[in-house]
Design a protein around this motif. Structure first.
Motif, short mmCIF file in Angstrom:
data_model
loop_
_atom_site.label_atom_id
_atom_site.label_comp_id
_atom_site.label_asym_id
_atom_site.label_seq_id
_atom_site.Cartn_x
_atom_site.Cartn_y
_atom_site.Cartn_z
N LYS A 259 9.29 23.09 -44.79
CA LYS A 259 9.60 23.23 -43.37
C LYS A 259 10.13 24.62 -43.07
CE LYS A 259 12.38 21.24 -39.73
NZ LYS A 259 13.48 20.36 -39.43
N MET A 260 9.50 25.26 -42.12
CA MET A 260 9.93 26.61 -41.72
C MET A 260 10.61 26.50 -40.35
SD MET A 260 8.72 28.98 -43.90
CE MET A 260 8.21 30.43 -43.05
N PRO A 261 11.92 26.52 -40.30
CA PRO A 261 12.56 26.45 -39.00
C PRO A 261 12.26 27.71 -38.19
CG PRO A 261 14.18 26.91 -40.69
CD PRO A 261 12.87 26.67 -41.38
N THR A 262 11.92 27.53 -36.93
CA THR A 262 11.62 28.69 -36.11
C THR A 262 12.91 29.40 -35.72
OG1 THR A 262 11.53 27.23 -34.20
CG2 THR A 262 9.45 27.82 -35.23
N LYS A 263 13.78 28.69 -35.07
CA LYS A 263 15.07 29.28 -34.69
C LYS A 263 16.12 28.17 -34.74
CE LYS A 263 12.67 32.08 -31.42
NZ LYS A 263 11.65 31.31 -30.77
N ASP A 264 17.05 28.32 -35.63
CA ASP A 264 18.11 27.33 -35.74
C ASP A 264 19.44 28.07 -35.86
OD1 ASP A 264 19.53 24.97 -36.09
OD2 ASP A 264 19.14 24.89 -38.23
#
Length: 144
Positions: free
Chosen positions: A56-61
């Protein structure tokens, strides 16, 4: 005639007992097979979910928590050029002094920092919004 009837009743009882015993054994075997298959499927599901979480590649967290007079800041986002520099500049503009930080860039850019606030009026929402703006502004430039 009575003895024939008694024999027939006894025979039916024995057949009934045998059928019940046979059915319960086959049901037990089927239930055990289903249980094994269910256990195997659950193990496969756990492995699949674990792999998905790793990929999973979080976009903006951005997560900010108030601690004492400062903040605990966690940032996870896609890798990009000068990501660390722009976030540290944003800290500086907000008057936050980084006391301790941990950064990782293996699959994603991840930062965890403890920052002391010079301005006591600075809140969690303001820090979060500023960091999200910084990430979005720098989001177009990615490296491989």
């Amino acid at each position: 005639m009575a003895s024939m009837l008694q024999k027939r009743i006894a025979l039916r009882r024995k057949i009934h007992i045998l059928r019940a015993h046979t059915i319960s054994k086959s049901l037990k075997l089927k239930l055990e097979a289903f249980k094994r298959e269910y256990t195997n499927l659950m193990a496969i599901k756990r492995e699949y979910l674990k792999l998905m979480m790793q990929m999973k590649m979080p976009t903006k967290d951005v997560e900010v928590q108030k601690i004492g007079q400062g903040f605990l800041v966690r940032v996870n986002c896609e890798k990009g050029t000068d990501r660390l520099v722009t976030i540290l500049e944003a800290f500086d503009k907000m008057g936050l002094n980084v006391q301790q930080a941990r950064v990782s860039c293996s699959n994603v850019f991840a930062l965890e920092a403890i920052a002391a606030a010079q301005d006591q009026a600075l809140g969690v929402k303001e820090v979060t919004k500023a960091l999200l703006r910084t990430i979005e502004k720098n989001g177009g430039e990615t490296t491989h």
